[in-house]
Design a protein around this motif. Sequence first.
Motif, PDB file in Angstrom:
ATOM      1  N   TYR A 229      27.582 -89.577 -23.209  1.00 50.08           N
ATOM      2  CA  TYR A 229      28.440 -88.967 -22.204  1.00 50.08           C
ATOM      3  C   TYR A 229      29.040 -87.638 -22.691  1.00 50.08           C
ATOM      4  O   TYR A 229      30.257 -87.478 -22.825  1.00 50.08           O
ATOM      5  CB  TYR A 229      29.545 -89.917 -21.767  1.00 50.08           C
ATOM      6  N   PRO A 230      28.185 -86.636 -22.922  1.00 47.22           N
ATOM      7  CA  PRO A 230      28.666 -85.317 -23.372  1.00 47.22           C
ATOM      8  C   PRO A 230      29.499 -84.636 -22.292  1.00 47.22           C
ATOM      9  O   PRO A 230      29.256 -84.811 -21.097  1.00 47.22           O
ATOM     10  CB  PRO A 230      27.371 -84.555 -23.643  1.00 47.22           C
ATOM     11  N   GLN A 231      30.470 -83.819 -22.738  1.00 46.88           N
ATOM     12  CA  GLN A 231      31.404 -83.181 -21.814  1.00 46.88           C
ATOM     13  C   GLN A 231      31.433 -81.667 -21.912  1.00 46.88           C
ATOM     14  O   GLN A 231      31.526 -80.980 -20.904  1.00 46.88           O
ATOM     15  CB  GLN A 231      32.814 -83.730 -22.063  1.00 46.88           C
ATOM     16  N   ARG A 232      31.417 -81.109 -23.124  1.00 43.47           N
ATOM     17  CA  ARG A 232      31.583 -79.669 -23.289  1.00 43.47           C
ATOM     18  C   ARG A 232      30.592 -79.121 -24.314  1.00 43.47           C
ATOM     19  O   ARG A 232      30.209 -79.808 -25.257  1.00 43.47           O
ATOM     20  CB  ARG A 232      33.011 -79.333 -23.754  1.00 43.47           C
ATOM     21  N   ILE A 233      30.249 -77.858 -24.113  1.00 43.33           N
ATOM     22  CA  ILE A 233      29.401 -77.144 -25.058  1.00 43.33           C
ATOM     23  C   ILE A 233      29.987 -75.758 -25.298  1.00 43.33           C
ATOM     24  O   ILE A 233      30.408 -75.077 -24.356  1.00 43.33           O
ATOM     25  CB  ILE A 233      27.939 -77.050 -24.557  1.00 43.33           C
ATOM     26  N   LEU A 234      30.051 -75.346 -26.562  1.00 43.86           N
ATOM     27  CA  LEU A 234      30.467 -74.007 -26.954  1.00 43.86           C
ATOM     28  C   LEU A 234      29.434 -73.437 -27.913  1.00 43.86           C
ATOM     29  O   LEU A 234      28.832 -74.180 -28.697  1.00 43.86           O
ATOM     30  CB  LEU A 234      31.823 -74.017 -27.659  1.00 43.86           C
ATOM     31  N   TYR A 235      29.240 -72.127 -27.847  1.00 47.20           N
ATOM     32  CA  TYR A 235      28.383 -71.454 -28.826  1.00 47.20           C
ATOM     33  C   TYR A 235      29.252 -70.597 -29.729  1.00 47.20           C
ATOM     34  O   TYR A 235      30.077 -69.813 -29.252  1.00 47.20           O
ATOM     35  CB  TYR A 235      27.339 -70.572 -28.151  1.00 47.20           C
ATOM     36  N   SER A 236      29.069 -70.755 -31.035  1.00 51.03           N
ATOM     37  CA  SER A 236      29.765 -69.934 -32.018  1.00 51.03           C
ATOM     38  C   SER A 236      28.817 -68.870 -32.547  1.00 51.03           C
ATOM     39  O   SER A 236      27.832 -69.192 -33.222  1.00 51.03           O
ATOM     40  CB  SER A 236      30.272 -70.797 -33.180  1.00 51.03           C
ATOM     41  N   LYS A 237      29.119 -67.634 -32.235  1.00 55.93           N
ATOM     42  CA  LYS A 237      28.308 -66.540 -32.766  1.00 55.93           C
ATOM     43  C   LYS A 237      28.482 -66.420 -34.278  1.00 55.93           C
ATOM     44  O   LYS A 237      27.523 -66.117 -35.008  1.00 55.93           O
ATOM     45  CB  LYS A 237      28.708 -65.223 -32.088  1.00 55.93           C
ATOM     46  N   LYS A 238      29.686 -66.696 -34.755  1.00 50.43           N
ATOM     47  CA  LYS A 238      29.960 -66.596 -36.185  1.00 50.43           C
ATOM     48  C   LYS A 238      29.128 -67.597 -36.984  1.00 50.43           C
ATOM     49  O   LYS A 238      28.592 -67.273 -38.048  1.00 50.43           O
ATOM     50  CB  LYS A 238      31.449 -66.843 -36.437  1.00 50.43           C
ATOM     51  N   HIS A 239      29.013 -68.811 -36.475  1.00 43.65           N
ATOM     52  CA  HIS A 239      28.292 -69.870 -37.190  1.00 43.65           C
ATOM     53  C   HIS A 239      26.873 -70.066 -36.669  1.00 43.65           C
ATOM     54  O   HIS A 239      26.098 -70.816 -37.275  1.00 43.65           O
ATOM     55  CB  HIS A 239      29.063 -71.182 -37.080  1.00 43.65           C
ATOM     56  N   ASN A 240      26.534 -69.408 -35.543  1.00 40.79           N
ATOM     57  CA  ASN A 240      25.230 -69.561 -34.881  1.00 40.79           C
ATOM     58  C   ASN A 240      24.912 -71.035 -34.638  1.00 40.79           C
ATOM     59  O   ASN A 240      23.859 -71.558 -35.027  1.00 40.79           O
ATOM     60  CB  ASN A 240      24.111 -68.903 -35.686  1.00 40.79           C
ATOM     61  N   VAL A 241      25.827 -71.709 -33.968  1.00 38.69           N
ATOM     62  CA  VAL A 241      25.722 -73.153 -33.740  1.00 38.69           C
ATOM     63  C   VAL A 241      26.300 -73.476 -32.363  1.00 38.69           C
ATOM     64  O   VAL A 241      27.265 -72.846 -31.926  1.00 38.69           O
ATOM     65  CB  VAL A 241      26.488 -73.931 -34.841  1.00 38.69           C
ATOM     66  N   PHE A 242      25.685 -74.470 -31.687  1.00 36.11           N
ATOM     67  CA  PHE A 242      26.312 -75.080 -30.524  1.00 36.11           C
ATOM     68  C   PHE A 242      27.206 -76.220 -31.004  1.00 36.11           C
ATOM     69  O   PHE A 242      26.804 -77.020 -31.860  1.00 36.11           O
ATOM     70  CB  PHE A 242      25.270 -75.664 -29.570  1.00 36.11           C
ATOM     71  N   PHE A 243      28.405 -76.314 -30.416  1.00 34.22           N
ATOM     72  CA  PHE A 243      29.284 -77.457 -30.632  1.00 34.22           C
ATOM     73  C   PHE A 243      29.342 -78.246 -29.326  1.00 34.22           C
ATOM     74  O   PHE A 243      29.618 -77.665 -28.266  1.00 34.22           O
ATOM     75  CB  PHE A 243      30.685 -77.010 -31.036  1.00 34.22           C
ATOM     76  N   ILE A 244      29.102 -79.547 -29.397  1.00 37.87           N
ATOM     77  CA  ILE A 244      29.059 -80.388 -28.202  1.00 37.87           C
ATOM     78  C   ILE A 244      29.964 -81.599 -28.406  1.00 37.87           C
ATOM     79  O   ILE A 244      29.862 -82.304 -29.420  1.00 37.87           O
ATOM     80  CB  ILE A 244      27.617 -80.854 -27.900  1.00 37.87           C
TER      81      ILE A 244
END
Length: 316
Positions: free
Chosen positions: A140-155
């Motif tokens: 049940y995922p809710q949010r996604i962010l992209y970090s340009k600094k870390h080059n990673v999606f956080f979910i």
Amino acid sequence: MKLYWYVEGCLLYLYVASMGEDFVERIDLMTFSRDYVKVKSYNNKHLPLNVYTKYLCGPRKLILDMDREKIYTLNCYDNSVSLIDRGKFLFEGSWYVGLYPVDGVLYKGCIFVVNADSNSVSIFDIGEKRVTGQFKVGSYPQRILYSKKHNVFFISNMNSGEILLIDPEHYTILDYVMLRSSPVDIAFSEDENYLYVANNCFDSGGNGKVSIIDLKDLRIVNEIDVGKVLIKISKEKDFLYILSGYSNTFCQVDLMSGRKKEVYCGEAPLDFVIFNNFAYVASSGDDRVYVFELMSMEKYKVIKTKKDPSGLLIDQ
């Protein structure tokens, strides 16, 4: 009542997604004049007596694409994404994107869309107007962010209780952070060194909690008790802003002193946006957007909307 930060010659719009009527409203924050775009389903044949309401798209989330001059709506009732021309403010079409799309982020010509009901992220190619890939995440995922600094999606995955770090090129899990409750929303610090996580304690019925994660070593460095049934979180300078659905309140937390200010923000609040010294909070139960001045946390204005305002966006 004109908002005092208005600069002559600068247009400032508030966009409101109306989940109950399939409209996106564009409100001029100088004159408070408005116009509307009707969001239409890509195919109503697959919606026999939809469990939410009959033949609605259900626009829930708004995404601004400045490069392409588009506004995208994620529609949770018919599982689609819709495109609106930003300049002409005209509807361009809808396309299937995945089961119950609740959030999305732009990355390299695509929208990475969180599908809560299939525990997955869909990759919607904007140019081709179709889903070109999909990968599994937590429960049940809710949010996604992209970090340009870390080059990673956080979910954030609410039911499985973790934050996943995803490689944006190969869609593999790089790492994760386990939490003791159910993470809903996430927000970066301005330098992207910290991640703020809004958690709910559904099993125990306890209050909400904000976890602060140091992204250098993925360690939880602090936790703040606040609200109940948290919906959204935002970090602005030395303050956190949190929306709580149980108490129908909008809360300001001073990260330096720990002091909290909480105000009633209408029935069933679903979203808020912050611009300059004001917060705009969508109350789906009241069909209103409540405007609060952040320094005093006092209600400044009330804006009537169409039915079930659910997603907000500021565009200057």
